[in-house]
Design an enzyme around this catalytic site. Sequence first.
Site, PDB file in Angstrom:
ATOM      1  N   HIS A   4       0.723  -1.323   0.234  1.00  0.00           N
ATOM      2  CA  HIS A   4       0.264  -0.448   0.137  1.00  0.00           C
ATOM      3  C   HIS A   4       1.055   0.935   0.074  1.00  0.00           C
ATOM      4  CE1 HIS A   4      -3.326  -2.562   2.178  1.00  0.00           C
ATOM      5  NE2 HIS A   4      -2.963  -3.072   0.560  1.00  0.00           N
ATOM      6  N   HIS A   6      -9.040  -1.544  -5.527  1.00  0.00           N
ATOM      7  CA  HIS A   6      -8.468  -2.383  -4.379  1.00  0.00           C
ATOM      8  C   HIS A   6      -7.281  -2.807  -5.101  1.00  0.00           C
ATOM      9  CE1 HIS A   6      -6.322  -2.699  -0.466  1.00  0.00           C
ATOM     10  NE2 HIS A   6      -5.707  -3.741  -0.535  1.00  0.00           N
ATOM     11  N   ASP A  57      -3.143  -2.524  -4.788  1.00  0.00           N
ATOM     12  CA  ASP A  57      -2.045  -3.319  -5.142  1.00  0.00           C
ATOM     13  C   ASP A  57      -1.029  -4.054  -6.058  1.00  0.00           C
ATOM     14  OD1 ASP A  57      -3.031  -4.564  -1.786  1.00  0.00           O
ATOM     15  OD2 ASP A  57      -3.851  -5.903  -2.349  1.00  0.00           O
ATOM     16  N   HIS A 108      -0.632 -10.699  -4.494  1.00  0.00           N
ATOM     17  CA  HIS A 108       0.894 -11.303  -4.793  1.00  0.00           C
ATOM     18  C   HIS A 108       2.136 -12.037  -5.576  1.00  0.00           C
ATOM     19  CE1 HIS A 108      -0.276  -7.521  -2.311  1.00  0.00           C
ATOM     20  NE2 HIS A 108      -1.436  -8.212  -0.997  1.00  0.00           N
TER      21      HIS A 108
END
Length: 292
Positions: A75, A231, A235, A258
Amino acid sequence: MKQRTIKRPVEAIGIGLHKGVPVKLRLEPMAEDSGIVFYRSDKGVSIPLSPDYVVDTKMATVIGNEGVMVSTIEHLMSAIYAFGIDNLRIIVDNDEVPIMDGSAISFVMMIEEAGIKELEAPKKFIKITKEVEIKDGDKFAKLKPNEKISFDFEINFDHPVIGNQKYMFNFSTKNYIEEIARARTFGFLKEVQYLRSIGLALGGSLENAIVLDDKKILNDSLRFEDEFVRHKILDAIGDMSLLGGNFIGSYEAFASGHHLNHLLTKELVAQEAFEIVTFEKEGEKAVAKAFS
């Protein structure tokens, strides 16, 4: 376009998402060609921002060096990317970046408070020269050549509040602040309960995440109807920052996270599917205008 750092140091205190303990975060200016470096003040260890220093991607993006780690960097790095900052020292006194409200808006405000300083050296962009893709079943993440910076993301959750969401984001600092920065991280109540049973997500709450049960969100409201996919873009921007600079190209993904994002950065480097370019004159290219 020139390299950037911040004008003055700035600090904030928050709690870590997983350990739930207070963390002090300090951002300091650095000279041109220094890059972005994390520093664990409690351990005296520096960790350069690079795909080579990523040590975990299960619950967050975690970097480490000499056995010392900093977790949940995505973030903060998303906001740093959005302002085109090339040189920065990021100091934390624990092993997590504070989660703040679960979005990037607190970090945007820190950077705005610190101010942006242009340096003398030309800014180095990572220009994507050929398509690179990572797949995992129906999930994928790819980078493609483009003269601009864009993020195209799709998610599909078997949940009445989320369902199928798509978002196409044409990057600029202004657009990032308006469309992406306030989108919060999210999780499911049953997952949170499990994570806490194994000593994780101890700092998680309705104050710093969207929490969903089987049918609804437990928070009062959403900030955007499609806050979830926004969001995921937040990311992805943070994860792509590990390339070591702002890229020029298109990022596209379905259900990526991720781990796939990290593999994508590694594959881009392995295939040498990029070139380093500089724009000496401000506004010479559309991509330079995106950071104005």
